[in-house]
Design a protein around this motif. Structure first.
Motif, PDB file in Angstrom:
ATOM      1  N   GLY A1217       0.812  -1.202   0.000  1.00 22.23           N
ATOM      2  CA  GLY A1217       0.000   0.000   0.000  1.00 22.23           C
ATOM      3  C   GLY A1217       0.853   1.264   0.000  1.00 22.23           C
ATOM      4  N   ARG A1218       1.905   1.255   0.754  1.00 21.88           N
ATOM      5  CA  ARG A1218       2.784   2.431   0.805  1.00 21.88           C
ATOM      6  C   ARG A1218       3.404   2.706  -0.575  1.00 21.88           C
ATOM      7  NH1 ARG A1218       7.924   3.876   1.135  1.00 21.88           N
ATOM      8  NH2 ARG A1218       8.594   1.725   0.837  1.00 21.88           N
ATOM      9  N   ILE A1219       3.879   1.629  -1.216  1.00 23.34           N
ATOM     10  CA  ILE A1219       4.471   1.789  -2.545  1.00 23.34           C
ATOM     11  C   ILE A1219       3.415   2.237  -3.540  1.00 23.34           C
ATOM     12  CG2 ILE A1219       5.641   0.583  -4.422  1.00 23.34           C
ATOM     13  CD1 ILE A1219       6.981  -1.186  -2.337  1.00 23.34           C
ATOM     14  N   GLY A1220       2.196   1.635  -3.429  1.00 26.09           N
ATOM     15  CA  GLY A1220       1.132   2.047  -4.335  1.00 26.09           C
ATOM     16  C   GLY A1220       0.771   3.506  -4.160  1.00 26.09           C
ATOM     17  N   ALA A1221       0.676   3.950  -2.911  1.00 31.76           N
ATOM     18  CA  ALA A1221       0.347   5.356  -2.662  1.00 31.76           C
ATOM     19  C   ALA A1221       1.417   6.278  -3.235  1.00 31.76           C
ATOM     20  CB  ALA A1221       0.169   5.592  -1.161  1.00 31.76           C
ATOM     21  N   LEU A1222       2.672   5.886  -3.086  1.00 28.03           N
ATOM     22  CA  LEU A1222       3.749   6.718  -3.600  1.00 28.03           C
ATOM     23  C   LEU A1222       3.809   6.697  -5.115  1.00 28.03           C
ATOM     24  CD1 LEU A1222       6.612   5.841  -1.071  1.00 28.03           C
ATOM     25  CD2 LEU A1222       5.174   7.898  -1.131  1.00 28.03           C
ATOM     26  N   LYS A1241      -3.613   6.935 -11.712  1.00 25.02           N
ATOM     27  CA  LYS A1241      -3.107   5.592 -11.931  1.00 25.02           C
ATOM     28  C   LYS A1241      -2.170   5.201 -10.784  1.00 25.02           C
ATOM     29  CE  LYS A1241      -4.836   4.585 -16.048  1.00 25.02           C
ATOM     30  NZ  LYS A1241      -5.660   3.374 -16.326  1.00 25.02           N
ATOM     31  N   VAL A1242      -2.259   3.971 -10.293  1.00 22.72           N
ATOM     32  CA  VAL A1242      -1.378   3.444  -9.248  1.00 22.72           C
ATOM     33  C   VAL A1242      -0.863   2.092  -9.706  1.00 22.72           C
ATOM     34  CG1 VAL A1242      -2.467   4.664  -7.348  1.00 22.72           C
ATOM     35  CG2 VAL A1242      -3.348   2.436  -8.028  1.00 22.72           C
ATOM     36  N   LYS A1243       0.264   1.709  -9.139  1.00 23.09           N
ATOM     37  CA  LYS A1243       0.826   0.409  -9.458  1.00 23.09           C
ATOM     38  C   LYS A1243       0.143  -0.706  -8.678  1.00 23.09           C
ATOM     39  CE  LYS A1243       5.427   2.115 -10.661  1.00 23.09           C
ATOM     40  NZ  LYS A1243       6.879   2.028 -10.371  1.00 23.09           N
ATOM     41  N   TYR A1244      -0.484  -0.375  -7.553  1.00 23.33           N
ATOM     42  CA  TYR A1244      -1.134  -1.399  -6.741  1.00 23.33           C
ATOM     43  C   TYR A1244      -2.177  -0.714  -5.881  1.00 23.33           C
ATOM     44  CZ  TYR A1244      -1.881  -4.931  -3.152  1.00 23.33           C
ATOM     45  OH  TYR A1244      -2.453  -5.835  -2.285  1.00 23.33           O
ATOM     46  N   TYR A1245      -3.291  -1.444  -5.686  1.00 24.63           N
ATOM     47  CA  TYR A1245      -4.311  -0.936  -4.777  1.00 24.63           C
ATOM     48  C   TYR A1245      -4.986  -2.112  -4.100  1.00 24.63           C
ATOM     49  CZ  TYR A1245      -7.955   1.852  -2.709  1.00 24.63           C
ATOM     50  OH  TYR A1245      -8.758   2.474  -1.806  1.00 24.63           O
ATOM     51  N   ASN A1246      -5.113  -1.960  -2.779  1.00 22.95           N
ATOM     52  CA  ASN A1246      -5.765  -2.975  -1.967  1.00 22.95           C
ATOM     53  C   ASN A1246      -6.745  -2.258  -1.060  1.00 22.95           C
ATOM     54  OD1 ASN A1246      -6.348  -4.878   0.211  1.00 22.95           O
ATOM     55  ND2 ASN A1246      -4.666  -6.103  -0.635  1.00 22.95           N
ATOM     56  N   VAL A1247      -7.990  -2.672  -1.163  1.00 23.19           N
ATOM     57  CA  VAL A1247      -9.040  -1.973  -0.432  1.00 23.19           C
ATOM     58  C   VAL A1247      -8.846  -2.101   1.074  1.00 23.19           C
ATOM     59  CG1 VAL A1247     -11.538  -1.831  -0.067  1.00 23.19           C
ATOM     60  CG2 VAL A1247     -10.634  -2.297  -2.352  1.00 23.19           C
ATOM     61  N   GLU A1248      -8.355  -3.251   1.521  1.00 18.04           N
ATOM     62  CA  GLU A1248      -8.256  -3.472   2.961  1.00 18.04           C
ATOM     63  C   GLU A1248      -7.122  -2.668   3.580  1.00 18.04           C
ATOM     64  OE1 GLU A1248      -8.061  -7.533   3.983  1.00 18.04           O
ATOM     65  OE2 GLU A1248      -9.762  -8.146   2.730  1.00 18.04           O
ATOM     66  N   TYR A1249      -6.054  -2.443   2.830  1.00 19.65           N
ATOM     67  CA  TYR A1249      -4.874  -1.810   3.414  1.00 19.65           C
ATOM     68  C   TYR A1249      -4.628  -0.414   2.883  1.00 19.65           C
ATOM     69  CZ  TYR A1249      -3.813  -6.456   5.161  1.00 19.65           C
ATOM     70  OH  TYR A1249      -3.860  -7.642   5.816  1.00 19.65           O
ATOM     71  N   MET A1250      -5.520   0.045   1.970  1.00 23.71           N
ATOM     72  CA  MET A1250      -5.392   1.391   1.456  1.00 23.71           C
ATOM     73  C   MET A1250      -6.749   2.062   1.532  1.00 23.71           C
ATOM     74  SD  MET A1250      -2.944   0.728  -1.881  1.00 23.71           S
ATOM     75  CE  MET A1250      -2.815   2.462  -2.262  1.00 23.71           C
ATOM     76  N   VAL A1269     -17.564   6.939  -6.675  1.00 27.68           N
ATOM     77  CA  VAL A1269     -16.123   6.739  -6.466  1.00 27.68           C
ATOM     78  C   VAL A1269     -15.855   5.253  -6.524  1.00 27.68           C
ATOM     79  CG1 VAL A1269     -15.807   8.818  -5.107  1.00 27.68           C
ATOM     80  CG2 VAL A1269     -16.385   6.694  -3.944  1.00 27.68           C
ATOM     81  N   GLY A1270     -14.659   4.912  -6.960  1.00 23.19           N
ATOM     82  CA  GLY A1270     -14.309   3.505  -7.052  1.00 23.19           C
ATOM     83  C   GLY A1270     -12.822   3.319  -7.303  1.00 23.19           C
ATOM     84  N   THR A1271     -12.385   2.070  -7.239  1.00 20.88           N
ATOM     85  CA  THR A1271     -10.984   1.731  -7.461  1.00 20.88           C
ATOM     86  C   THR A1271     -10.910   0.448  -8.243  1.00 20.88           C
ATOM     87  OG1 THR A1271     -10.841   0.467  -5.399  1.00 20.88           O
ATOM     88  CG2 THR A1271     -10.254   2.817  -5.302  1.00 20.88           C
ATOM     89  N   THR A1272      -9.811   0.280  -8.915  1.00 22.82           N
ATOM     90  CA  THR A1272      -9.427  -0.983  -9.513  1.00 22.82           C
ATOM     91  C   THR A1272      -8.021  -1.299  -9.020  1.00 22.82           C
ATOM     92  OG1 THR A1272      -8.500   0.111 -11.464  1.00 22.82           O
ATOM     93  CG2 THR A1272     -10.841  -0.490 -11.546  1.00 22.82           C
ATOM     94  N   LEU A1273      -7.398  -2.367  -9.534  1.00 23.01           N
ATOM     95  CA  LEU A1273      -6.053  -2.711  -9.100  1.00 23.01           C
ATOM     96  C   LEU A1273      -5.027  -1.671  -9.503  1.00 23.01           C
ATOM     97  CD1 LEU A1273      -5.946  -6.572  -9.710  1.00 23.01           C
ATOM     98  CD2 LEU A1273      -6.098  -5.348  -7.525  1.00 23.01           C
ATOM     99  N   ASP A1274      -5.367  -0.871 -10.522  1.00 21.44           N
ATOM    100  CA  ASP A1274      -4.370   0.095 -10.991  1.00 21.44           C
ATOM    101  C   ASP A1274      -4.939   1.490 -11.156  1.00 21.44           C
ATOM    102  OD1 ASP A1274      -6.011  -0.366 -13.092  1.00 21.44           O
ATOM    103  OD2 ASP A1274      -4.415  -0.571 -14.597  1.00 21.44           O
ATOM    104  N   GLU A1275      -6.150   1.757 -10.593  1.00 28.69           N
ATOM    105  CA  GLU A1275      -6.708   3.078 -10.815  1.00 28.69           C
ATOM    106  C   GLU A1275      -7.639   3.439  -9.664  1.00 28.69           C
ATOM    107  OE1 GLU A1275      -7.905   4.905 -14.910  1.00 28.69           O
ATOM    108  OE2 GLU A1275      -9.687   3.973 -14.021  1.00 28.69           O
TER     109      GLU A1275
END
Length: 1437
Positions: A1217-1222, A1241-1250, A1269-1275
Motif C-alpha cells: 500500500g505504501r508503494i502504491g500510494a507513492l 493511476k497506481v501500481k497497486y491498490y488494496n481496499v483493505e490496506y489502502m 467513487v471507485g478503485t481498480t487494481l491500478d486506478e
C-alpha cells in the motif's frame, strides 16, 4: 669634521640657494667698505642744520631706518677718496673765506656768507639725494638678503673636532652652526641618541648658545671612547658633524703603540662574536643557513670571509653571503653532499682576525626507491682531450644494506638541461673513461649508484668542461717586445711541409683497470700542418695477426679507451696517423698489456680512539692509511646496545681527526672508520671502546662579579660569582689577589685555594682603595685570571641599614617561572634583618620593579607569571628597622624558556615497595653531586630518608612515609655550567596514593585484566576464560570446580598461557554435570589472585540451550545450508519476491520450494550463486500461508520457513500500500458519456490496506446519485454524472496506507471544466447514435457447412431505432428471394432459408441493415459438400 645634509639626501653638497647667499654677503661687504665712512661724515656734516626739500618728502619705514643705522654702525675707520677730497675742498674754502673777511669788510662778508649759505644748501640737497638713493638700494638689498636668510638650511661654520683625553678627565666638543630658522639639535654616541636623563647626574651637559653647540662629557671612562655626532635639522635641510673621542688609560709600557686605544684608533672597532656557530645537520636537496652576531658593526662587510675546509667561499646562484644589522649569514638554497665540511667565518679586528667554526653534515635525501643507496659525490673530469676524458667520483657512505652493483653516468650537452645516459660503470670502481664527445662542445656529468633495490638520486653535476686540444698551449710560445706587446709563435708554424705523416711513437698504456685500458701515444714528428686522426690495431699475444679497432667516431686525441678486452689475455697495440693525404705506417707495437684484476678496497685505519669533547660531541683520532688511492674516511656510530651503524659523514674526511657532533648527552656510543678509494668503501675498523658523551675536563674560566660584603677598619669581606665555564669538573677552590691603588704590584691573599666564594682579607690600610682579582682551580689546573674588580674603600661600615645579600642565584628556570635564592647579608646594621625586597629588571630596560608587594622573610622566592622568551635580571635588598640596605650584585640575565630534554623529579614506588623521588641528569659532569633539600632549608634528614646516587642519577627513598615527609623537595646538580635543578611538592593526597601503591607492591595481587568470560565455539563447545597480566614461567594455576581441583580431561581441556596471562577451560559437550562454580587460583611469586565463576540456575540453562543450538547449527552446516533465510521484498512494480541463499552446495544438491506443504514448481534456484527466488505477481489472500525452501544432498539437508500469515502478511500488504500510494500519478480529468471522470493511476491498490478519500473544496465526498467513487487494481477514480457548474472547483484525493498518507489535487474549473464538458457532450451524442444505429447483434456464424440437397436456415438478431431496412447479399450481390430462397422477419429476428442447396449456393453471404443513424453488415461463409465427401472450408474468395 662637517657633514652637510639636505632634506632629500644626507651627505649631498650645499644647495645653490646657500651659495648665492654667500656671494651676496661678500659683495655687500665690499660695498660697505667704500660707503661706511662717507655715510658717517655726511651724517656729521648735516647734523648741525637740517633742510627738507620737495624731493625729500618720501617717507621711510622704521625698519628701513633701523637697517640704515645698522649699516652705518658697521662702518670702518677708513675714509673713501670722495670723502677725503670733500674734506680738502672744505679746508681750502675756509681758508679763502678767512682771507676774504680781512680784505673786503662787512659788505663782502655778507655777500660771502649768503654765497656760502646758498652753496651749502645746494650741497646738502645733493648729498641728501645721493644718500636717499643709496639708502633705497641698501634697503632693497637687505630685503633680498633677509628673504634668502629666512629660508636657509643649516650648515656648519666650524665643525666638531676629534679629541684624545686621559681617563677621568672632562672633554668639551663644540661647533658653530648657521641656519634660519634655528635648527633642532640632537647628539648621538655611536648612532645612539644621548639623553642626559638616562645617565648619572652631570655626566653629559648639552648647550646651544645662538648657534654655538657644545657637549661636555665629565669624568671620561674607556666606555666613553666612541664616535659622537651632532645632527641639526630645520624645515630647509639638515646637516651633521662628527668627531671621535679616544679615552686613554695609563697602562705603563702598554700605553704606547701596543695599547688597546692605539689599535682601536688605527684599525677600527674591536669586533667580537656575540653568538656561537652550532653544528648544522642539513639534508640533501634542501636549504640550510649559518649565521653569527657581532658586538659592533663591521664597517667593511666584504672583509667578512667564509671558508669551507680552508677554501674561500663566494656568493653564487646557489649560495648567498649576506651581512645586515651586525649579523653575517651564509645561506645555501639547495644542499649537496659536496657542501659538507668545516665552515669558518672570519672577521678582522685590531688584535688579528677573529673566527668561529662549525661543521655542516649533509644527510642523504629520501631515495626514490626504498632501500636504494645514497648518491655519489665529487664528480670530476680529468685528462680532458678533444673527444674523450676520464670521469671520477667518490662512492656514497650509505648503501642502505644493498651493495652497489653499478654506476650509471649521465651527461648534459651545453645548456640544454637534458640529461642522457651515456655509460654504465661496474660497481667496484669509481673511475670511467667517456668517449665519443664532440670537440668544442661543453659538457656536464652526473652519476647514480645502482643496487638491487634500485637507482639512487643523481649526484651533483660536475663542473662544465670544454672539449679541446689542451696540448695546443704547450706548442705555443709568447715573445714579448716593444713595451708590452707580444708575438705568439706555434710550433706548427715550423712544421715541415709533409704530405703523409710519420707513424706515432711511444704507444703505451697510461691507465689499466679491471674493465678498461687507456692507450696513449705521442704525435708523429714531423706531424705536418694538416689535422690528424688515428686508427688503432690490436693483436693477441701468440696469434700473429693484427685486428683493426673500430670506433663510432674518428679518434682525434692521442688517447683512447679500450672497453672490450677479454680478461686473461695479453695484447699489443699499434697506432697509425692519418691526414687528408694518406695513412702513415704503423707505430712500433706497445709492450704487452692485460687487464688487471678487481681492485681491492683499502684496509681500515688502525688505532681508532674516542675522547670526550663536549656534552654533545666526541673527538676521534686514528692512524692514517698510507696509500695514494685514498680519497678519505667515512665514520659510523651507534649507541651501545644497538646493532645498526649510522653514517656520521657523507663526504670523505681527509684528516685523521674528527669531532662527531649531535650526540645525546649521557649516552654511550661506539665508533668505527672505513677507508674510501675509487675501489669503493673498505671494511670497518674495530669499534672503539664505548664512551659516554660528557664534557671533557678543562680549566675553568675566570670568576667575576666581585662585591664588598662587609668592611672593617683593616679588613674586608669580598664575594664573587663562580666561573661561567667550570671545565667539566668540580671547582676545588679559588686564589685571590689584592691591589692597593697607591701601590704598583698585586699581592696574593691566599696560598691555598679557598673552597668558598667569600673571603675575608685582613691587614689592610684604612682609607685606602683596593681592587681584587681571582682564579678558579679544578683537577685540570688553575683557570683564567679574572678582570680586576672595582675599587673598594677600606672604611669601616657604620650605617644602620644592612649590607648586601650575596650569592643571588636563579634555579628551576622554566618558561614562565624560576626560583630565586640568596644568602643573608654578613653585615646586619643596627638590628636584625626583618625581610627582603626583591626587584626585577627586564633586559634592555633601566627600570627596576618590585617582584612582590611587600618584603618576604625567607631567603628564597618562586617568581611566577613571567613572559616566556624574555631575559630578566634580579637583585635583593635586605631590610631592618632602619630601612632598606644595599642591593645585592644583580644576577646574570636569565632567559625564560623550557629547555629541550629538561628533566623533572620523578615520584613513584620501586619494586620493593619503597616510595622514592628520583632525578636524572645525563648532562651532569662526572664530579657533580646531587644536592637535595626540603623546603629549601638545607640537606634532608637522613633519619627519615635514604639517598642513593647512581651514574647521572640520584634517588631519595622515604624510609617510613608520613605527614612529616610532606613538603617541597628540590635538587641541584653541582659543577654544571648551566642550571640543572628541579623541585616537586609532595602533597598529602599524593602521599596517600603512593602509600596505597606501595602496599599493593609489597602485598602484590595479580592484576586482573578481564574476569571470567563465556564464549560459544563453532561446534557448540563452551569456552570459559579469563585474562590477567603477563606472568612469569614459574606462575601456578589451581582450578577448583565445586570445591574440588580439576585437571584436563577429554571433556574439559584446561589451557594456561603464562606469557599472555590467559586461563581457559573448554567443555566439549556441556551437560548437567558441568553445573556449579569454577575458581581459578593464581600465584606468581608473592603475587596471588583468585577469580570465581558461578554457572547455576537460569544462567546455566540458557547456556546449555545455546550450546545445543550451536552444536546443531554446526552439524547443519556440514552439508548444504541456508546462508540467508527466507525473506520477502517488494519491487518497484509491486511484485512480492521471496528470496534466500544457500551455500556449501555441489552439483548434486537439490533445491525445492513448498507452499502449505505442497511443492511449488514455479520457484527458481541459481546453482551458481546459491540464490533462491519465488515471485508472487499480485499478492492476495489466496497467497496466505507457510512458505518453505529446502536444500538437500547426500551430506544432509536444511530448510528455511517463512510464515506469511498474521503480522507478516499484514506487513507485506502495508508495504504494498505504501508503494502504491507513492506511485500514484497526478490527477487527470476525462470527459465521459455519463459525465466527468477524475482519476489517478497506481501500481497497486488494496481496499483493505489502502483508504481513499475524495474532497471537493475541502468537503469530503461520498458516493451518491451524481457522485460515484471507485478503485481498480491500478486506478482510483471519481465519476461526476450529469456535471453542472456547481461541480467546478478544487478536487483532492487523499490516499492513506498504514501511517503514511498522500494527497493529490486538481482544479476542475475554467478551461479544464469546459474541455471536459465538451468531451462529455461529444461522447454522449456518440452514445445515442451508437445506441439507435442499425446493427446485427448476434446469430450468424462465421462459417457454415451443409450437404447438398439439404435445407439451409440462417437466423440473426438485429436492432435499431427506427427499424432498419433489411437485405441479403451473396458475394456482395443482392439476393433475389425466389424459388428456393426465402426471408422471414419476426420482430428483431431475421431468417433466410435456402432449400435443396447445391454447390452453386456456396459463397459469402451477408445481411445488410440500415436506418438513419447508420448501417452494418453481418457476414457468413456457406460451404456445400457432396454426399460422401468430408466438409471442406471454402477458401476466401
Amino acid at each position: 669634521m662637517t657633514l652637510p645634509h639636505s632634506l632629500g639626501s644626507a651627505g649631498d653638497p650645499r644647495p645653490p640657494q646657500t651659495v648665492e647667499v654667500h656671494r651676496l654677503e661678500h659683495r655687500q661687504e665690499e660695498e660697505r667698505k667704500e660707503e661706511r665712512q662717507h655715510s658717517l661724515h655726511m651724517g656729521s656734516s648735516v647734523r648741525r642744520r637740517t633742510f627738507r626739500s620737495s624731493e625729500e618728502e618720501q617717507e621711510f619705514s622704521a625698519a628701513d631706518y633701523a637697517l640704515a643705522a645698522a649699516l652705518a654702525l658697521t662702518a670702518s675707520s677708513e675714509l673713501s677718496w670722495e670723502a677725503q677730497l670733500r674734506r680738502q675742498i672744505s679746508a681750502v674754502e675756509l681758508e679763502e673765506r678767512g682771507q676774504k673777511r680781512v680784505g673786503f669788510g662787512n659788505d663782502w662778508e655778507r655777500t660771502e656768507v649768503a654765497f656760502l649759505r646758498t652753496h651749502r644748501l645746494l650741497r646738502q640737497r645733493r648729498d641728501w639725494k645721493m644718500l636717499r638713493r643709496r639708502t633705497e638700494e641698501k634697503v632693497q638689498e637687505a630685503r633680498e638678503l633677509r628673504e634668502l636668510c629666512s629660508g636657509r638650511g643649516p650648515w656648519f661654520w666650524i665643525p666638531l673636532r676629534s679629541h684624545a683625553v686621559w681617563e677621568h678627565t672632562t672633554v668639551l666638543l663644540t661647533c658653530t652652526v648657521q641656519a634660519s630658522p634655528p635648527p633642532q639639535v640632537t647628539w648621538y654616541k655611536n648612532d645612539t641618541r644621548i639623553d642626559p636623563r638616562l645617565f648619572p647626574a652631570g655626566k653629559y651637559r648639552i648647550t646651544n648658545n645662538y648657534g654655538l653647540l657644545s657637549l661636555e662629557i665629565r669624568r671620561c671612562t674607556i666606555e666613553d671612547s666612541a664616535t659622537y655626532t651632532v645632527r641639526v635639522k630645520n624645515a630647509y635641510g639638515q646637516a651633521s658633524s662628527f668627531a671621535k673621542v679616544l679615552v686613554r688609560t695609563y697602562l705603563g709600557k702598554d700605553a704606547g703603540f701596543d695599547s688597546e686605544i692605539f689599535k682601536r684608533s688605527m684599525f677600527g672597532p674591536n669586533v667580537e662574536f656575540t653568538s656561537v656557530l652550532k653544528p648544522v645537520f642539513a639534508r640533501e636537496k634542501e636549504p640550510f643557513s649559518l649565521s653569527c652576531l657581532f658586538s659592533e658593526d663591521v664597517l667593511d662587510a666584504e672583509s667578512i670571509q667564509w671558508f669551507r675546509d680552508g677554501r674561500l667561499l663566494r656568493s653564487s646562484r646557489r649560495r648567498k653571503i649576506l651581512y645586515a644589522d651586525r649579523q653575517a649569514s651564509l645561506k645555501v638554497s639547495c644542499t649537496y653532499k659536496e657542501d659538507e665540511g668545516l665552515y669558518v667565518v672570519q672577521v678582522p679586528s685590531p688584535f688579528g682576525p677573529r673566527e668561529q667554526s662549525t661543521y655542516v653534515l649533509v644527510r642523504d635525501a629520501e631515495a626514490e626507491n626504498p632501500g636504494a643507496p645514497g648518491s655519489p659525490l665529487n664528480v670530476r673530469c680529468l685528462d680532458v682531450n678533444r673527444d674523450c676524458l676520464i670521469l671520477t667520483w667518490a662512492p656514497p657512505s650509505d648503501t642502505r644494506g644493498h651493495p652497489i652493483t653499478a654506476y650509471s653516468i649521465e651527461r648534459c650537452q651545453g645548456d640544454s638541461g637534458e640529461w642522457v645516459p651515456c655509460h654504465e660503470a661496474p660497481g667496484g670502481t669509481c673511475r670511467c673513461p667517456i668517449q665519443g664527445l664532440v670537440e668544442g662542445q661543453r659538457y656536464r656529468f652526473r652519476v647514480r649508484a645502482i643496487s638491487r633495490a634500485g637507482s639512487s638520486l643523481p649526484s651533483k653535476a660536475s663542473e662544465v668542461v670544454v672539449m679541446g686540444d689542451h696540448d695546443a698551449a704547450r706548442r705555443q710560445t709568447e715573445i714579448p717586445f716593444d713595451l708590452g706587446n707580444k708575438i705568439t709563435i706555434s710550433t706548427d708554424d715550423f712544421e715541415e711541409t709533409v704530405t703523409i705523416p710519420s707513424p706515432p711513437t711511444n704507444v703505451h698504456a697510461s691507465e689499466i683497470r679491471e674493465g678498461y685500458v687507456v692507450l696513449a701515444w705521442e704525435e708523429p714528428r714531423p706531424r705536418g700542418r694538416a689535422p690528424l686522426t688515428y686508427s688503432l690495431e690490436k693483436s693477441v699475444i701468440g696469434s700473429g695477426t693484427w685486428e683493426a679497432i673500430t670506433s663510432e667516431s674518428p679518434v682525434k686525441s692521442p688517447r683512447f679507451a679500450l672497453l672490450d678486452l677479454e680478461k686473461g689475455k695479453s695484447y699489443v697495440f699499434r697506432v697509425r696517423a692519418m691526414n687528408r693525404y694518406g695513412l702513415s705506417d704503423p707505430s712500433e707495437p706497445s709492450e704487452p698489456i692485460a687487464l688487471r684484476g678487481k681492485p681491492a678496497t683499502l684496509p681500515p685505519p688502525a688505532q681508532v680512539q674516542a675522547f670526550r669533547d663536549t656534552q654533545t660531541s666526541v673527538s676521534l683520532t686514528w692512524d692514517p692509511v698510507k696509500d695514494p688511492e685514498l680519497l678519505g674516511y667515512y665514520i659510523y656510530s651507534r649507541e651501545v646496545g644497538s646493532s645498526e651503524w649510522q653514517t656520521v659523514n657523507n663526504k670523505p674526511i681527509q684528516d685523521t681527526r674528527f669531532t662527531v657532533p649531535g650526540l645525546r648527552t649521557g649516552k654511550e656510543y661506539e665508533f668505527c672508520v672505513r677507508s674510501v678509494s675509487e675501489a669503493g668503501v673498505g671494511e670497518s675498523s674495530a669499534a672503539t671502546e664505548p664512551i659516554r658523551v660528557k664534557q671533557a675536563l678543562a680549566t675553568p674560566s675566570a670568576p667575576y662579579g666581585f662585591v664588598l660584603l662587609n668592611c672593617g677598619k683593616n679588613e674586608m669581606v669580598i664575594g664573587w660569582k663562580p666561573p661561567k665555564r667550570r671545565g667539566g669538573g668540580k671547582i676545588l677552590g679559588y686564589f685571590l689577589d689584592q691591589h692597593d691603588s697607591e701601590e704598583l704590584n698585586w699581592h696574593a691573599v691566599n696560598q691555598q685555594p679557598i673552597p668558598t666564594r667569600v673571603c675575608k682579607v685582613s691587614d689592610l690600610h684604612e682609607g685606602h682603595f683596593y681592587e681584587f682579582r681571582a682564579r678558579a682551580a679544578n683537577w685540570a689546573g688553575v683557570g683564567e685570571l679574572s678582570a680586576p674588580s672595582s675599587l673598594f674603600e677600606c672604611k669601616e661600615w657604620t650605617m644602620p641599614q644592612p649590607g648586601p645579600p650575596y650569592d643571588v642565584r636563579a634555579s628551576e628556570v622554566r618558561a614562565t617561572s624560576l626560583l630565586l635564592q640568596w644568602e643573608p647579608p654578613l653585615y646586619t646594621g643596627a638590628g636584625p634583618v626583618t625581610g627582603y625586597h626583591i626587584s626585577v629588571q627586564e633586559e634592555g630596560s633601566e627600570q627596576w620593579k618590585p617582584v612582590t608587594p611587600g618584603p618576604i622573610s625567607g631567603t628564597h622566592l618562586r617568581v611566577s607569571d613571567l613572559q616566556p622568551g624574555k631575559s630578566y635580571v634580579f637583585q635583593v635588598q635586605a631590610m631592618n628597622s632602619a630601612g632598606l640596605g644595599q642591593p645585592s650584585m644583580p644576577t646574570d640575565p636569565v632567559l625564560l624558556e623550557d629547555k629541550p630534554g629538561a628533566h623533572e623529579i620523578e615520584v613513584g614506588v620501586d619494586e620493593e615497595g619503597f616510595i622514592y623521588l628520583a632525578f636524572e641528569a645525563p648532562e651532569a659532569p662526572d664530579s657533580s653531586e646531587f644536592q637535595w633539600s626540603k623546603d629549601y632549608k638545607g640537606p634532608l634528614d637522613l633519619q627519615r630518608v635514604k639517598i642513593k646516587d647512581e651514574v647521572n642519577k640520584s634517588k631519595v627513598i622515604l624510609k617510613e612515609p608520613g605527614l612529616e615527609d610532606l613538603g617541597t623537595y628540590s635538587v641541584i646538580v653541582t659543577d654544571a655550567d648551566e642550571d640543572i635543578s628541579a623541585s616537586h611538592t609532595l602533597t598529602e593526597e599524593e602521599l596517600e596514593r603512593l602509600k596505597k601503591l606501595s602496599h599493593e607492591i609489597r602485598n602484590p595481587v595479580i592484576k586482573l585484566i578481564s574476569g571470567w568470560n563465556i564464549d560459544l565455539l563453532e561446534r557448540g563447545e563452551v569456552r570459559l576464560w579469563l585474562e590477567v597480566e603477563k606472568l612469569s614461567p614459574a606462575a601456578e594455576l589451581h582450578l577448583i570446580f565445586n570445591k574440588k581441583e580439576i585437571f584436563s580431561s577429554p571433556n574439559r581441556k584446561i589451557n594456561f598461557e603464562r606469557e599472555k596471562g590467559l586461563v581457559e577451560v573448554i567443555i566439549q559437550n556441556l551437560s548437567e554435570e558441568d553445573k556449579g562454580s569454577y575458581t581459578a587460583q593464581l600465584q606468581d611469586g608473592k603475587a596471588k589472585n583468585q577469580i570465581t565463576l558461578t554457572l547455576v540456575d537460569d544462567d546455566f540453562d540458557k547456556l546449555l540451550r545455546k550450546a545445543d543450538a550451536k552444536r546443531r547449527d554446526w552439524k547443519r552446516k556440514q552439508g548444504p545450508y541456508f546462508e540467508q533465510p527466507l525473506q520477502w521484498k517488494i519491487t518497484e512494480d509491486c511484485q512480492v519476491q521471496l528470496t534466500c541463499k544457500v551455500t556449501n552446495t555441489k552439483k548434486e544438491t537439490r533445491f525445492q520450494w513448498f507452499f502449505q506443504r505442497a511443492e511449488m514448481p514455479d520457484g527458481q534456484y541459481d546453482p551458481e550463486t546459491g540464490t533462491g527466488l519465488l515471485c508472487i505477481e499480485e499478492l492476495s489472500k489466496k497467497d496466505k500461508g507457510i512458505y518453505r525452501a529446502m536444500v538437500s544432498d547426500d551430506r544432509g539437508e536444511d530448510d528455511t520457513v517463512l510464515d506469511l500469515t498474521g503480522d507478516a502478511l499484514d506487513a507485506i500488504f502495508t508495504e504494498l500500500g505504501r508503494i502504491g500510494a507513492l506511485s500514484a500519478t497526478p490527477l487527470k480529468i476525462q470527459g465521459t458519456e455519463e459525465g466527468i471522470r477524475i482519476f489517478s493511476k497506481v501500481k497497486y491498490y488494496n481496499v483493505e490496506y489502502m483508504k481513499t478519500t475524495w474532497f471537493h473544496k475541502d468537503k469530503r465526498l461520498e458516493s451518491g446519485d451524481r457522485i460515484r467513487v471507485g478503485t481498480t487494481l491500478d486506478e482510483i477514480w471519481l465519476h461526476i454524472l450529469d456535471p453542472k457548474d456547481s461541480d467546478k472547483g478544487k478536487y483532492t484525493l487523499e490516499i492513506a496506507a498504514g501511517k503514511e498518507a498522500r494527497q493529490l489535487s486538481t482544479d476542475l474549473s475554467g478551461q479544464a471544466f469546459d474541455d471536459a464538458m465538451a468531451e462529455h457532450q461529444r461522447l454522449k451524442a456518440l452514445a445515442i447514435i451508437e445506441k439507435n444505429r442499425a446493427k446485427v447483434v448476434r446469430g450468424l456464424p462465421d462459417v457454415a457447412t451443409i450437404m447438398e440437397d439439404k435445407t439451409l436456415c440462417l437466423t440473426c438478431v438485429i436492432s435499431g431505432d427506427p427499424t432498419p431496412e433489411i437485405s441479403w447479399l451473396k458475394n456482395d450481390q443482392p439476393v433475389t428471394f425466389l424459388d428456393r430462397y426465402h426471408m422471414e422477419v419476426r420482430g428483431t429476428e431475421v431468417t433466410i432459408t435456402i432449400e435443396k442447396v447445391s454447390s452453386d449456393d456456396s459463397g459469402r453471404y451477408g445481411v445488410f441493415v440500415k436506418n438513419k443513424y447508420g448501417s452494418e453488415t453481418g457476414q457468413v461463409t456457406i460451404s456445400v459438400f457432396k454426399h460422401g465427401d468430408e466438409p471442406v472450408e471454402l477458401k476466401s474468395m
